[in-house]
Structure formats: structure tokens, C-alpha cells
Design an enzyme around this catalytic site. Structure first.
Site, PDB file in Angstrom:
ATOM      1  CG  HIS A 195      -1.819  -0.983   1.499  1.00 51.22           C
ATOM      2  ND1 HIS A 195      -2.629  -1.022   2.593  1.00 51.22           N
ATOM      3  CD2 HIS A 195      -2.129  -2.047   0.764  1.00 51.22           C
ATOM      4  CE1 HIS A 195      -3.393  -2.081   2.536  1.00 51.22           C
ATOM      5  NE2 HIS A 195      -3.110  -2.715   1.427  1.00 51.22           N
ATOM      6  NE  ARG A 302      -3.305  -2.333  -9.899  1.00 52.51           N
ATOM      7  CZ  ARG A 302      -2.374  -1.758 -10.658  1.00 52.51           C
ATOM      8  NH1 ARG A 302      -2.353  -0.458 -10.818  1.00 52.51           N
ATOM      9  NH2 ARG A 302      -1.465  -2.499 -11.272  1.00 52.51           N
ATOM     10  NE  ARG A 338      -7.714  -5.427 -11.243  1.00 56.64           N
ATOM     11  CZ  ARG A 338      -6.433  -5.475 -10.928  1.00 56.64           C
ATOM     12  NH1 ARG A 338      -5.561  -5.966 -11.796  1.00 56.64           N
ATOM     13  NH2 ARG A 338      -6.005  -5.014  -9.775  1.00 56.64           N
ATOM     14  CD  GLU A 439      -3.915 -10.438 -13.890  1.00 55.49           C
ATOM     15  OE1 GLU A 439      -3.054  -9.610 -13.574  1.00 55.49           O
ATOM     16  OE2 GLU A 439      -5.067 -10.429 -13.424  1.00 55.49           O
ATOM     17  CG  ASN A 462       2.347  -5.236 -12.814  1.00 53.25           C
ATOM     18  OD1 ASN A 462       3.166  -4.858 -13.635  1.00 53.25           O
ATOM     19  ND2 ASN A 462       1.432  -4.446 -12.303  1.00 53.25           N
ATOM     20  CG  ASP A 463      -0.410 -10.746 -11.110  1.00 50.90           C
ATOM     21  OD1 ASP A 463       0.338 -11.052 -10.163  1.00 50.90           O
ATOM     22  OD2 ASP A 463      -1.441 -10.061 -10.964  1.00 50.90           O
ATOM     23  NE  ARG A 473       2.637  -7.779  -8.481  1.00 53.47           N
ATOM     24  CZ  ARG A 473       1.468  -7.391  -8.969  1.00 53.47           C
ATOM     25  NH1 ARG A 473       0.678  -8.265  -9.590  1.00 53.47           N
ATOM     26  NH2 ARG A 473       1.088  -6.162  -8.891  1.00 53.47           N
ATOM     27  CB  CYS A 510      -3.482  -2.402 -17.647  1.00 52.35           C
ATOM     28  SG  CYS A 510      -3.967  -4.043 -17.121  1.00 52.35           S
TER      29      CYS A 510
HETATM   30  C1  PEP Z   1      -0.841  -6.794 -13.554  1.00 47.13           C
HETATM   31  O1  PEP Z   1      -0.790  -7.884 -12.963  1.00 47.13           O
HETATM   32  O2  PEP Z   1      -0.041  -6.454 -14.444  1.00 47.13           O
HETATM   33  C2  PEP Z   1      -1.892  -5.829 -13.212  1.00 47.13           C
HETATM   34  C3  PEP Z   1      -2.070  -4.732 -13.917  1.00 47.13           C
HETATM   35  O3  PEP Z   1      -2.646  -6.087 -12.124  1.00 47.13           O
HETATM   36  P1  PEP Z   1      -2.138  -5.872 -10.615  1.00 47.13           P
HETATM   37  O4  PEP Z   1      -0.819  -5.169 -10.672  1.00 47.13           O
HETATM   38  O5  PEP Z   1      -3.179  -5.075  -9.941  1.00 47.13           O
HETATM   39  O6  PEP Z   1      -2.034  -7.278 -10.140  1.00 47.13           O
HETATM   40 MG    MG Z   2      -2.449  -8.532 -11.845  1.00 50.11          MG
END
Ligand code: PEP
Ligand code: MG
Length: 584
Positions: A195, A302, A338, A439, A462-463, A473, A510
Site C-alpha cells: 500500500h 483497481r 476491473r 496475466e 506484473n502478474d 513479485r 495495463c
Molecule cells: C498486472 O498484474 O499487471 C496488473 C495490472 O494487475 P495488478 O498489478 O493489480 O495485479
Molecule cells: Mg495482476
């Protein structure tokens, strides 16, 4: 002598200023036995300290700047509730009365017992509660020990320009610091998606996490340089370093304020290819930022942040009103909402569930999996989104898909809710576009199947990178393997874009990769035509897009996809570097 320390830069910007070290968890707690006749006074001392702690929190709450996310006030409320709860000091009062212990020691015994209980459970949700207990108890201890309240919490600007070093920081600390003009912060613990990290970026405070040796090398008032982009702290800098970073800071300021000229420019390559450049938002305050940078709408909202730092999840009506406000602010622009992505590192109180005991929460019951398992949590959100869809260009996006049956289940629930709304005469968009995040590698490999069922796809790098490379991560020990240029990642991204093209549906990206200017040309080369990035990165990305020509990029794509390692791809990218990327 200049000392350089390295951590993980999570919010860019250069700050130069004196250090203020917060030794939050290192209070010296005395232990002694009290005389029988002092027992009443000692119990009163503890109760008075709790009341004083409540007063401090009330004062902090009053000084939260206007426009701050509601989540922050809710977090402070949660700490106030803990202080209100008589059971927190029930056992310490017993220890004072029956075992004649001093108040500090009795309170520490209670804290240790609670922390042990939470730690044994080894669960992300409960760990958050553990930290809250520590923060609340330390506040009372400081009062008992006659410590003055933490300087950064006083309603004045004595810490303006200071660089804060702490073990860890709560989001409430982060917001207050910004209010007092703190220059930057550095913490020993925390990952880039905590956070606090997310708030630092959203508040524009240069910040570094995972800087483990800070307490050994630094003292209060030492002059420090923080480079939030590179994750570097320089202590006791020499004149040459100071001059270099002062110049860099001015150069950065000129660069970012110069970018605003691109706000109204259309994101189009030199040879006329129109690129959609949308924004990612987490907090309500981000919506202003989206408008300030002239985004083409919101590509990722988000929504789980609405559920954080509160005891109960927001109900359908609250969600509806929140989405509606965002949609009205954005006018006719698209707003991609989302659905809840709770779980893994994003366990929250407002999910209204007990923490899971999963050993690998990132591989567990999160996002759409959790929502499908808990319709009482999911249905109100789907209803709220559908109702909000009557007011503008709303799109619904499902996170963490790995199987088609998940799509079918969500579509089934949406149809069901549409029937209910129809029956009740409530307005909604019957053609609400429904898309999915790609993802999970399984979904990327089968992107063609998902593309047939959905109206759009959005790649969550990211995922996708986390799962493709098998690295957590939020674990800074394996961060070095987090490589967006790894051939496996590029193939999955390319395959997903191609699947969208073949099915004639839009594909966005994204994840953070889309907002990193080093990768913009490569993504264009791979066929990406819609980027969704944090508002703070949007104009930089636009600048790169406007300098690109698609022709030469065909060669870049061909060579990058044939490369055998991330390093080889990086070398190819260097050959195609543009002047605007010199600042990266
Ligand atoms: C991602 O996983 O790239 C994504 C945009 O979602 P979050 O970062 O919220 O998991
Ligand atoms: Mg994600």
C-alpha cells in the site's frame, strides 16, 4: 566519505535533505516491580496513556489533507477502534494488579503475545493486523515512556524537507508526511506493490524500499541524497555528488513540467498510427490526475483499493456511487472497471473474509477465483458496475483468468443480474463490454480461446511476469529475475496481441511494462495499440509514441522475437533508442 546504499526505487524523483530516522519498533521497555500502594496509580497511568493515544489519533485525523483517499481516514479509524477495545489492556491491567508489573512491561507482554499469535498463522491478511497491533501499542508505549509523539505526526512543518528512514511505514504515515512537506522516504522492508509504495507513487514522493542497512550507516540530520528511480541513497555526499544531483533534480523538474505541453496532443506515431493511451487508477484522487494529463480514459480501475482499511466491504450502493462519480468525471471517455482482485499480497479487511492459510497465496484463491467462490462479495460489485454502465462508456474487466469456465461463470452471473435489473426497471447498458486480463501464462498461451469469448483483452504484465518466471513479485530477493524482456514473456505478449488481432478485438496492456518508456517501441513493434499506464508516466509514454515510426519497428520486432535472452533483447533495443529515451 560518501556512502552509497542500494534499495528498490519505487517512486522516482531526486530528494536532497537531512535524515530523520524513525526507530519505531526499537523502544527500550523497562521492567520493574511496583509497590502494592502504587497499583492503582499504575493502572490509571496505563488508562491515561490509552486516552492520550486516542487524542493523538484524533488530532492526526483532523489534519488529514482535504482530497486524501478515504482509505487513509479508515485506517486511522481502525487504529482508534483498537484503542477503544477494552480487551487490548485487559491483560496488562491484570498483570499490573496481580503481578505488580510496571505498565510498559505489562503492555509489551500483551503485544508480544498478540504478535506471536498472528505470526504463527503466517497469513498475509493477519500479518497486516499484526503490524497494526505493533503500531498502536508503540504509540501507547511512547506516551508511557514520556516520548514525545513522532515528529512527523505533529501538525507543523518542522520536518519539511527531511528524508525519513523507517523500518516500515503505514499508508497513514505516508499521507501525513506529504502534508508536512517531507522530501522522500526510505524503508527497510516492503515491496513495490505494498500500500505504502502505491501511495508514494500516487502522492509523488520519491521513495525507496528494501534498503536493509540504513540504520547501521545513518544518523539523524546527516545530509542524504535519494534517487527514487535508481533506488540509491547517498549519505554524507561530497561536493561533486551534491552538485551532480542538484543539477539532475533541476533537469528532471524541467523535463516533467515540459511534458505537460503534450497533454492535448493526440497519441499518434510519426506515420499516423493512432495509439490509445489510457490511465491506471487506484485511489479516488487519481481521477483528477487522469484529466490533468489528458488520458484517453481509464484502462484499469483497481477497485480493490475501495475495500482496504475498513472492517466491512462497501455495499452495492456505495460502490455504485463511487463508480458513478468516476464515470461522470471522465465524461464520454471509457472507464474500465476491473472486478475485485483481492488475495495474495492484497488481502484486505473490507473483503469481509477471514485470511486464508495458503502457503503460496499468489497461487491461491485470489481475484476472479475468490469472487466466484464468494458470490456475496462479487454480486454487489457486478450489480454496481452494471448500474453505473447506464451513465457512460463503462467496460468490465475480469482479473486472473486461467480457464474458460471462469469466463462462462462470470458471464452467467452478469446475465442473471441483467434479468434482475430489467425486472426491477433499473437502467444499465445491455451491451456492456466485458473483457479479461491476460496475466496467467495458461491464459496467454490460450489467448485465442479467450479472445473468442470476450470483448477485449488486457495484458497484466506484473502478474504475467511473476507467474512466467516463477518469482514472487513482492519478494526483493528474487527481484533480479523480474525481466519483462525475457523471451518467454515477449512470446506470450506477442501471442496475446496476435490473438486479439485475429479475433478482431482490442488488446491493451495495463501492467507496469506499458508505462516503462524503455519498452514502448518494443510494444508498438509487437503490435500493441492500447497502453494503460499510471498517470505520472503517461506523458512520457506519449512523447515516445509521437517520436516513433512504425516502419523500422518491424525489424525490431523480428529481431527481438528471435533473440535468446532478455539481455540480447535489451541490446537490440539500445540500437533502436530514440533521443527522448535519454532520460530513462
Ligand atoms: C498486472 O498484474 O499487471 C496488473 C495490472 O494487475 P495488478 O498489478 O493489480 O495485479
Ligand atoms: Mg495482476
Amino acid at each position: 566519505m560518501t556512502i552509497a546504499l542500494h534499495g528498490l526505487g519505487i517512486s522516482r524523483g531526486i530528494a536532497i535533505g537531512p535524515a530523520h530516522i524513525i526507530e519505531r519498533d526499537q523502544l527500550e521497555i523497562p521492567e520493574y516491580e511496583i509497590d502494592l500502594e502504587r497499583v492503582t496509580d499504575e493502572t490509571q497511568r496505563l488508562q491515561d496513556a490509552v486516552l492520550a493515544a486516542q487524542d493523538q489519533l484524533r488530532a492526526i485525523r483532523r489534519h488529514i489533507p482535504a482530497g486524501t483517499a478515504a482509505e487513509i481516514a479508515a485506517l486511522i479509524d481502525a487504529h482508534m477502534l483498537m484503542l477503544d477495545d477494552a480487551s487490548l489492556i485487559h491483560e496488562p491491567l491484570r498483570l499490573i494488579r496481580e503481578e505488580r508489573r510496571n505498565a510498559e512491561w505489562a503492555l509489551k507482554a500483551q503485544r508480544d503475545a498478540l504478535v506471536r499469535t498472528f505470526e504463527e498463522m503466517d497469513d498475509a491478511y493477519l500479518r497486516t493486523r499484526r503490524d497494526d497491533v505493533v503500531h498502536v501499542v508503540n504509540r501507547i508505549q511512547r506516551i508511557l515512556l514520556n516520548h514525545s509523539p513522532l515528529r512527523h505526526e505533529q501538525p507543523d512543518s518542522r520536518l519539511a524537507g527531511y528524508i525519513i528512514f523507517a523500518d516500515d511505514l503505514t499508508p497513514a504515515d505516508t499521507v501525513l508526511m506529504q502534508h508536512h512537506g517531507i522530501a522522500a522516504f526510505v524503508t527497510e522492508y516492503g515491496g513495490p506493490t505494498s500500500h505504502t509504495s502505491i501511495l508514494a507513487r500516487s502522492l509523488g514522493i520519491p521513495a525507496i524500499v528494501g534498503l536493509h542497512q540504513a540504520h547501521t550507516y545513518l544518523r539523524d540530520e546527516d545530509v542524504i541524497i535519494v534517487d527514487g528511480a535508481q533506488g540509491v541513497v547517498l549519505a554524507d555526499p561530497d561536493a561533486a555528488s551534491l552538485e551532480f544531483y542538484q543539477a539532475r533534480r533541476e533537469q528532471d523538474q524541467r523535463y516533467y513540467s515540459g511534458l505537460i505541453r503534450l497533454k492535448d496532443a493526440t497519441a499518434r506515431t510519426r506515420d499516423g498510427v493512432r495509439i490509445q493511451l489510457q490511465a491506471n487508477v487506484e485511489l479516488t484522487r487519481d481521477f483528477d490526475h487522469v484529466l490533468q494529463v489528458g488520458a484517453d480514459g481509464i484502462g484499469l480501475y483497481r477497485t480493490e483499493f475501495l475495500f482496504m482499511n475498513r472492517a466491512e466491504p462497501p455495499d452495492e450502493e456505495e460502490q455504485y456511487r463511487t463508480y458513478l462519480r468516476a464515470i461522470q468525471m471522465l465524461g464520454r471517455m471509457p472507464v474500465t472497471i476491473r472486478t475485485l482482485d483481492l488475495g495474495a499480497d492484497k488481502e484486505v479487511d473490507g473483503g469481509g473474509r477471514q485470511g486464508s492459510l495458503a502457503a503460496n497465496p499468489a497461487l491461491g484463491l485470489r481475484a476472479v477465483r475468490l469472487c466466484l467462490k464468494e458470490p456475496a462479495l462479487f454480486r454487489p460489485q457486478l450489480r454496481a458496475i452494471l448500474r453505473a454502465s447506464a451513465a457512460g462508456d463503462v467496460r468490465l474487466m475480469i482479473p486472473m483468468l486461467s480457464n474458460l469456465h471462469e469466463v462462462d461463470q462470470v458471464l452467467g452471473m452478469v446475465d442473471d443480474i441483467k434479468r434482475d435489473l430489467n425486472g426491477a426497471g433499473i437502467e444499465f447498458n445491455p451491451d456492456l463490454p466485458i473483457g479479461g486480463m491476460i496475466e496467467v501464462p495458461a491464459a496467454a498461451v490460450c489467448a485465442d480461446l479467450f479472445a473468442k469469448r470476450l470483448d477485449f483483452l488486457s495484458i497484466g504484465t506484473n502478474d504475467l511476469i511473476q507467474y512466467t518466471m516463477a518469482i514472487d513479485r513482492v519478494n526483493d530477493e528474487v527481484n533480479y529475475l523480474y525481466d519483462p524482456l525475457h523471451p518467454a514473456v515477449l512470446r506470450l505478449v506477442h501471442g496475446t496481441i496476435a490473438a486479439g488481432l485475429a479475433a478482431d478485438i482490442p488488446v491493451a496492456m495495463c501492467g507496469e511494462m506499458a508505462g516503462d518508456i524503455r519498452y514502448v517501441r518494443l510494444l508498438l513493434a509487437l503490435g500493441l495499440r492500447c497502453f494503460s499506464v499510471h498517470p505520472a508516466s503517461l506523458l512520457e509514454v506519449k512523447q515516445i509514441i509521437m517520436e516513433c515510426e512504425m516502419g523500422p519497428l518491424q525489424e525490431l520486432a523480428r529481431r527481438a522475437l528471435a533473440a535468446q535472452s532478455g539481455a540480447a533483447v535489451a541490446a537490440i533495443l539500445d540500437e533502436f533508442r530514440l533521443p527522448a529515451e535519454a532520460t530513462s
